[in-house]
Design an enzyme around this catalytic site. Structure first.
Site, PDB file in Angstrom:
ATOM      1  N   SER A   3      -8.371  -5.589  -9.680  1.00  0.00           N
ATOM      2  CA  SER A   3      -7.316  -6.150  -9.959  1.00  0.00           C
ATOM      3  C   SER A   3      -6.715  -7.270 -10.306  1.00  0.00           C
ATOM      4  CB  SER A   3      -6.296  -5.066  -8.697  1.00  0.00           C
ATOM      5  OG  SER A   3      -4.755  -6.366  -8.420  1.00  0.00           O
ATOM      6  N   HIS A  17      -7.322  -2.862 -14.038  1.00  0.00           N
ATOM      7  CA  HIS A  17      -6.200  -2.777 -12.660  1.00  0.00           C
ATOM      8  C   HIS A  17      -5.419  -3.440 -12.879  1.00  0.00           C
ATOM      9  CE1 HIS A  17      -4.829  -0.254  -9.523  1.00  0.00           C
ATOM     10  NE2 HIS A  17      -4.054  -1.015  -9.093  1.00  0.00           N
ATOM     11  N   ASP A  20      -1.207  -4.169 -12.007  1.00  0.00           N
ATOM     12  CA  ASP A  20      -0.122  -3.690 -11.070  1.00  0.00           C
ATOM     13  C   ASP A  20       0.918  -4.138 -11.581  1.00  0.00           C
ATOM     14  OD1 ASP A  20      -1.824  -2.648  -8.235  1.00  0.00           O
ATOM     15  OD2 ASP A  20      -3.021  -4.737  -8.568  1.00  0.00           O
ATOM     16  N   MET A  76      -3.628   4.820  -1.680  1.00  0.00           N
ATOM     17  CA  MET A  76      -3.326   4.144  -1.182  1.00  0.00           C
ATOM     18  C   MET A  76      -3.450   3.681  -0.513  1.00  0.00           C
ATOM     19  SD  MET A  76      -1.599   2.612  -3.647  1.00  0.00           S
ATOM     20  CE  MET A  76      -1.886   0.960  -3.082  1.00  0.00           C
ATOM     21  N   ASP A  85      -7.180   2.709  -3.769  1.00  0.00           N
ATOM     22  CA  ASP A  85      -6.347   1.106  -3.447  1.00  0.00           C
ATOM     23  C   ASP A  85      -5.721   0.552  -2.582  1.00  0.00           C
ATOM     24  OD1 ASP A  85      -5.212  -1.228  -5.125  1.00  0.00           O
ATOM     25  OD2 ASP A  85      -3.982  -0.116  -5.817  1.00  0.00           O
ATOM     26  N   GLY A  86      -6.572  -1.580  -2.207  1.00  0.00           N
ATOM     27  CA  GLY A  86      -6.037  -1.995  -1.425  1.00  0.00           C
ATOM     28  C   GLY A  86      -6.917  -2.056  -0.423  1.00  0.00           C
TER      29      GLY A  86
HETATM   30  C1  DX5 Z   1      -1.344  -2.938  -4.057  1.00  0.00           C
HETATM   31  C2  DX5 Z   1      -1.398  -3.161  -5.463  1.00  0.00           C
HETATM   32  C3  DX5 Z   1      -2.724  -3.737  -5.584  1.00  0.00           C
HETATM   33  C4  DX5 Z   1      -3.277  -5.015  -4.332  1.00  0.00           C
HETATM   34  C5  DX5 Z   1      -4.920  -5.182  -4.490  1.00  0.00           C
HETATM   35  O1  DX5 Z   1       0.237  -3.132  -3.607  1.00  0.00           O
HETATM   36  O2  DX5 Z   1      -1.456  -1.877  -6.143  1.00  0.00           O
HETATM   37  O3  DX5 Z   1      -3.771  -2.835  -6.728  1.00  0.00           O
HETATM   38  O4  DX5 Z   1      -3.598  -5.829  -5.838  1.00  0.00           O
HETATM   39  O5  DX5 Z   1      -5.727  -5.671  -4.192  1.00  0.00           O
HETATM   40  P1  DX5 Z   1      -6.608  -6.393  -2.605  1.00  0.00           P
HETATM   41  O6  DX5 Z   1      -7.698  -5.579  -3.268  1.00  0.00           O
HETATM   42  O7  DX5 Z   1      -6.356  -7.174  -2.044  1.00  0.00           O
HETATM   43  O8  DX5 Z   1      -5.308  -5.612  -0.871  1.00  0.00           O
HETATM   44 ZN    ZN Z   2      -3.060  -1.107  -7.215  1.00  0.00          ZN
END
Ligand code: DX5
Ligand code: ZN
Length: 216
Positions: A9, A34, A36, A138, A173-174
């Site tokens: 991401s 990815h 965001d 999520m 994701d996350g």
């Molecule tokens: C959160 C985002 C994620 C995030 C992931 O709102 O959708 O994609 O950037 O980052 P990490 O892996 O650090 O939680």
């Molecule tokens: Zn994301």
């Protein structure tokens, strides 16, 4: 069985050196990049918009996995299609007419995903499951990278798998790291998103290569 995809991401990257960060991903064994997009309305944070994605596009060789954390994304689908998205994912909670939003993405021959927040009832997926290519579960409340993984994601993955079956990709994701990623991939997740775990590490390329060995 197909391999679990790794999707770094870019939100967690060093934006003052974006070209080098993207080149690292290009060289790596990651499958997707990815991206965001946050509007400060659907989520309490603003990330970046189309000019930055145009800059990403100039260098990125991996397909873009665009995650829209914006209210009524139907208004902007053409813009993200023009940015050569491989897949556009919208939030179930952000669309007043979800089927129409998904159909709009598909009308451009772009893959469509639906993201679902940790507190949203999974049964909401029943109505649209036949329309989508991917469900993004999520595993943090959306808005920021670097948050802690929510453990009940494992249970939600099982439930959502039984709703969507085998023809829909499942992305998580996350808050992912090598440990929860291995469990999630063994449980059948198809795409894993990593922000901080990759970009804040000393050697991101090596981390991606280790992850790839570990989860596949
Ligand atoms: C959160 C985002 C994620 C995030 C992931 O709102 O959708 O994609 O950037 O980052 P990490 O892996 O650090 O939680
Ligand atoms: Zn994301």
């Amino acid at each position: 069985m197909s391999l679990t995809k790794i999707a770094p991401s870019i939100l967690a990257a060093n934006f003052s050196n974006l070209e080098a960060e993207i080149n690292m991903v290009n060289k790596s064994q990651a499958s997707w990049l990815h991206v965001d997009v946050m509007d400060g309305n659907f989520v309490p944070n603003i990330s970046f918009g189309t000019p930055i994605i145009e800059a990403i596009n100039k260098h990125a060789k991996k397909p873009l996995d665009i995650h829209l954390m914006i209210h009524e994304p139907v208004r902007y689908i053409e813009k993200f299609v023009e940015l050569k998205a491989e897949i556009i994912t919208v939030h179930i909670e952000a669309c007043s007419n979800l089927p129409q939003t998904i159909k709009k993405i598909k009308s451009f021959n772009t893959k469509a995903g639906v993201a679902i927040n940790p507190e949203t009832d999974v049964s909401k997926l029943n109505d649209i499951v036949d329309l989508i290519d991917l469900v993004c579960i999520m595993s943090v409340n959306p808005g920021f990278s670097g948050q802690k993984f929510i453990e009940k994601t494992y249970e939600r993955l099982e439930k959502i798998k039984s709703i969507v079956g085998n023809n829909t990709l499942i992305e998580i994701d996350g808050g992912l790291n090598n440990i929860n990623a291995k469990i999630l991939s063994e449980m059948g997740a198809n795409v894993l998103v990593f922000g901080n775990y990759i970009f804040k590490s000393k050697n991101p390329l090596e981390i991606i290569s280790e992850l790839n060995k570990n989860i596949n």
